[in-house]
Design a protein around this motif. Structure first.
Motif, PDB file in Angstrom:
ATOM      1  N   ALA A  12       0.941  -1.186   0.183  1.00 16.35           N
ATOM      2  CA  ALA A  12      -0.012   0.090  -0.194  1.00 16.35           C
ATOM      3  C   ALA A  12       0.789   1.253   0.102  1.00 16.35           C
ATOM      4  CB  ALA A  12      -1.011   0.226   1.181  1.00 16.35           C
ATOM      5  N   TYR A  15       2.376   1.855  -3.543  1.00 20.27           N
ATOM      6  CA  TYR A  15       1.365   2.237  -4.554  1.00 20.27           C
ATOM      7  C   TYR A  15       1.410   3.780  -4.228  1.00 20.27           C
ATOM      8  CZ  TYR A  15      -0.185  -2.650  -5.551  1.00 20.27           C
ATOM      9  OH  TYR A  15      -0.327  -3.876  -6.196  1.00 20.27           O
ATOM     10  N   ARG A  16       1.213   4.059  -2.767  1.00 20.95           N
ATOM     11  CA  ARG A  16       0.839   5.566  -2.430  1.00 20.95           C
ATOM     12  C   ARG A  16       2.054   6.327  -3.159  1.00 20.95           C
ATOM     13  NH1 ARG A  16      -0.960   3.445   2.069  1.00 20.95           N
ATOM     14  NH2 ARG A  16       1.117   4.037   3.205  1.00 20.95           N
ATOM     15  N   GLY A  19       1.844   6.831  -6.851  1.00 18.54           N
ATOM     16  CA  GLY A  19       0.583   7.435  -7.363  1.00 18.54           C
ATOM     17  C   GLY A  19      -0.306   6.367  -7.869  1.00 18.54           C
ATOM     18  N   LEU A  20      -0.254   5.108  -7.641  1.00 18.08           N
ATOM     19  CA  LEU A  20      -1.031   4.005  -8.088  1.00 18.08           C
ATOM     20  C   LEU A  20      -2.118   3.656  -6.924  1.00 18.08           C
ATOM     21  CD1 LEU A  20       1.913   1.789  -9.280  1.00 18.08           C
ATOM     22  CD2 LEU A  20       0.428   3.398 -10.623  1.00 18.08           C
ATOM     23  N   TYR A  21      -3.042   3.086  -7.702  1.00 23.21           N
ATOM     24  CA  TYR A  21      -4.323   2.540  -6.735  1.00 23.21           C
ATOM     25  C   TYR A  21      -4.235   1.050  -6.969  1.00 23.21           C
ATOM     26  CZ  TYR A  21      -5.776   7.159  -6.382  1.00 23.21           C
ATOM     27  OH  TYR A  21      -5.832   8.562  -6.042  1.00 23.21           O
ATOM     28  N   ARG A  22      -4.603   0.265  -5.931  1.00 24.38           N
ATOM     29  CA  ARG A  22      -4.676  -1.126  -5.995  1.00 24.38           C
ATOM     30  C   ARG A  22      -5.414  -1.728  -7.163  1.00 24.38           C
ATOM     31  NH1 ARG A  22      -3.651  -5.035  -2.096  1.00 24.38           N
ATOM     32  NH2 ARG A  22      -4.367  -7.011  -2.585  1.00 24.38           N
ATOM     33  N   GLU A  23      -6.651  -0.942  -7.176  1.00 24.33           N
ATOM     34  CA  GLU A  23      -7.739  -1.337  -8.356  1.00 24.33           C
ATOM     35  C   GLU A  23      -6.875  -1.307  -9.758  1.00 24.33           C
ATOM     36  OE1 GLU A  23      -8.378   1.210  -5.903  1.00 24.33           O
ATOM     37  OE2 GLU A  23      -9.533  -0.045  -4.666  1.00 24.33           O
ATOM     38  N   GLN A  24      -6.119  -0.209  -9.992  1.00 25.32           N
ATOM     39  CA  GLN A  24      -5.463  -0.040 -11.311  1.00 25.32           C
ATOM     40  C   GLN A  24      -4.631  -1.232 -11.559  1.00 25.32           C
ATOM     41  OE1 GLN A  24      -3.444   3.687 -10.375  1.00 25.32           O
ATOM     42  NE2 GLN A  24      -4.316   4.458 -12.266  1.00 25.32           N
TER      43      GLN A  24
END
Length: 61
Positions: A12, A15-16, A19-24
């Motif tokens: 997590a 990702y932060r 600048g990514l999101y887990r959903e992506q």
């Protein structure tokens, strides 16, 4: 070669920072896996067609 494994909190945080999101990531993963499945299916079809085309040639030999 050592494999790096991240726990959920580390992932997590990564990702932060990026600048990514887990959903992506999950969506990209699904798209890639589906593309690989399609390529595999196409290869099977081509191999099957080739095998069928080679049967008459073998019979003539």
């Amino acid at each position: 070669m050592e494999t790096l494994a991240m726990n959920e909190a580390e992932l997590a945080e990564y990702y932060r920072k990026k600048g990514l999101y887990r959903e992506q990531i999950e969506a990209w993963k699904r798209v890639c896996l589906q593309a690989n499945d399609q390529a595999f299916d196409q290869t099977k079809q081509v191999n099957g067609a080739l095998k069928e085309e080679q049967k008459p040639v073998r019979q003539l030999e």
